[in-house]
Design a protein around this motif. Structure first.
Motif, PDB file in Angstrom:
ATOM      1  N   ASP A  84       3.716   8.717   0.668  1.00  0.00           N
ATOM      2  CA  ASP A  84       3.694   9.238   2.020  1.00  0.00           C
ATOM      3  C   ASP A  84       2.549  10.234   2.154  1.00  0.00           C
ATOM      4  O   ASP A  84       1.925  10.633   1.168  1.00  0.00           O
ATOM      5  N   ILE A  85       2.277  10.594   3.400  1.00  0.00           N
ATOM      6  CA  ILE A  85       1.143  11.470   3.678  1.00  0.00           C
ATOM      7  C   ILE A  85       1.480  12.314   4.895  1.00  0.00           C
ATOM      8  O   ILE A  85       1.997  11.829   5.897  1.00  0.00           O
ATOM      9  N   THR A  86       1.218  13.600   4.796  1.00  0.00           N
ATOM     10  CA  THR A  86       1.514  14.510   5.890  1.00  0.00           C
ATOM     11  C   THR A  86       0.492  14.355   7.018  1.00  0.00           C
ATOM     12  O   THR A  86      -0.555  13.719   6.857  1.00  0.00           O
ATOM     13  N   GLY A  87       0.796  14.978   8.140  1.00  0.00           N
ATOM     14  CA  GLY A  87      -0.151  14.954   9.249  1.00  0.00           C
ATOM     15  C   GLY A  87      -1.497  15.557   8.881  1.00  0.00           C
ATOM     16  O   GLY A  87      -2.536  15.149   9.414  1.00  0.00           O
ATOM     17  N   GLY A  88      -1.471  16.499   7.950  1.00  0.00           N
ATOM     18  CA  GLY A  88      -2.707  17.131   7.501  1.00  0.00           C
ATOM     19  C   GLY A  88      -3.423  16.373   6.411  1.00  0.00           C
ATOM     20  O   GLY A  88      -4.483  16.799   5.944  1.00  0.00           O
ATOM     21  N   GLY A  89      -2.849  15.240   5.985  1.00  0.00           N
ATOM     22  CA  GLY A  89      -3.537  14.382   5.027  1.00  0.00           C
ATOM     23  C   GLY A  89      -3.192  14.608   3.577  1.00  0.00           C
ATOM     24  O   GLY A  89      -3.925  14.152   2.692  1.00  0.00           O
ATOM     25  N   PHE A  90      -2.086  15.264   3.288  1.00  0.00           N
ATOM     26  CA  PHE A  90      -1.685  15.489   1.899  1.00  0.00           C
ATOM     27  C   PHE A  90      -0.787  14.345   1.430  1.00  0.00           C
ATOM     28  O   PHE A  90       0.282  14.127   1.977  1.00  0.00           O
ATOM     29  N   PRO A  91      -1.219  13.605   0.386  1.00  0.00           N
ATOM     30  CA  PRO A  91      -0.457  12.441  -0.052  1.00  0.00           C
ATOM     31  C   PRO A  91       0.499  12.750  -1.213  1.00  0.00           C
ATOM     32  O   PRO A  91       0.319  13.745  -1.929  1.00  0.00           O
ATOM     33  N   ASP A  92       1.456  11.881  -1.377  1.00  0.00           N
ATOM     34  CA  ASP A  92       2.341  11.942  -2.533  1.00  0.00           C
ATOM     35  C   ASP A  92       2.703  10.508  -2.894  1.00  0.00           C
ATOM     36  O   ASP A  92       2.769   9.638  -2.011  1.00  0.00           O
ATOM     37  N   TYR A  93       2.943  10.265  -4.194  1.00  0.00           N
ATOM     38  CA  TYR A  93       3.172   8.907  -4.680  1.00  0.00           C
ATOM     39  C   TYR A  93       4.336   8.857  -5.653  1.00  0.00           C
ATOM     40  O   TYR A  93       4.576   9.812  -6.403  1.00  0.00           O
ATOM     41  N   VAL A  94       4.998   7.724  -5.676  1.00  0.00           N
ATOM     42  CA  VAL A  94       5.964   7.476  -6.742  1.00  0.00           C
ATOM     43  C   VAL A  94       5.173   7.252  -8.028  1.00  0.00           C
ATOM     44  O   VAL A  94       4.042   6.755  -8.006  1.00  0.00           O
ATOM     45  N   ASP A  95       5.751   7.644  -9.150  1.00  0.00           N
ATOM     46  CA  ASP A  95       5.009   7.608 -10.414  1.00  0.00           C
ATOM     47  C   ASP A  95       4.460   6.216 -10.735  1.00  0.00           C
ATOM     48  O   ASP A  95       3.374   6.088 -11.294  1.00  0.00           O
ATOM     49  N   SER A  96       5.194   5.179 -10.383  1.00  0.00           N
ATOM     50  CA  SER A  96       4.807   3.828 -10.793  1.00  0.00           C
ATOM     51  C   SER A  96       3.527   3.329 -10.136  1.00  0.00           C
ATOM     52  O   SER A  96       2.945   2.337 -10.581  1.00  0.00           O
ATOM     53  N   VAL A  97       3.076   3.990  -9.073  1.00  0.00           N
ATOM     54  CA  VAL A  97       1.864   3.533  -8.381  1.00  0.00           C
ATOM     55  C   VAL A  97       0.721   4.534  -8.474  1.00  0.00           C
ATOM     56  O   VAL A  97      -0.381   4.253  -7.983  1.00  0.00           O
ATOM     57  N   LYS A  98       0.961   5.686  -9.078  1.00  0.00           N
ATOM     58  CA  LYS A  98      -0.090   6.703  -9.187  1.00  0.00           C
ATOM     59  C   LYS A  98      -1.290   6.135  -9.934  1.00  0.00           C
ATOM     60  O   LYS A  98      -1.154   5.515 -10.982  1.00  0.00           O
TER      61      LYS A  98
END
Length: 116
Positions: free
Chosen positions: A50-64
């Motif tokens: 997912d990604i915030t409105g300001g552009g900060f992303p986060d990922y599940v470990d399996s796709v990092k």
């Protein structure tokens, strides 16, 4: 009324790449956390990135290191670039919008199939 329309799924060989797009209608896009979820047969739906409105992303470990989420607020579109795909990435991928203080919205899903 908010609508999310995904595109870009398909069939690809292991090691290949796909880019998913999700176009949003309505006026909540820029303030929403946008996410990509996936659901494989017989499994629960899981958050991929997912990604915030300001552009900060986060990922599940399996796709990092393999997937990249990005957004273009001017185009009301969120993307998921998927590289080095694996057969275990096979699933229906759903776009999700979480505006603050409102219910979340879902797209209809797009199938991604990775052959070995």
């Amino acid at each position: 009324q908010v609508q999310l329309v995904e595109s870009g799924g398909g069939l690809v060989q292991a090691g290949g790449s796909l880019r998913l797009s999700c176009a949003a209608s309505g006026n909540i896009f820029s303030i929403s956390v946008m996410g990509w979820y996936r659901q494989a047969p017989g499994k629960q739906r899981e958050l991929v990135a997912d990604i915030t409105g300001g552009g900060f992303p986060d990922y599940v470990d399996s796709v990092k290191g393999r997937f990249t989420i990005s957004r273009d607020n001017a185009k009301n579109t969120v993307y998921l670039q998927m590289n080095r795909l694996k057969p275990e990435d096979t699933a229906v991928y759903y776009c999700n919008a979480k505006p603050p203080l409102m219910r979340p919205y879902w797209g209809q899903g797009t199938q991604v199939t990775v052959s070995s």
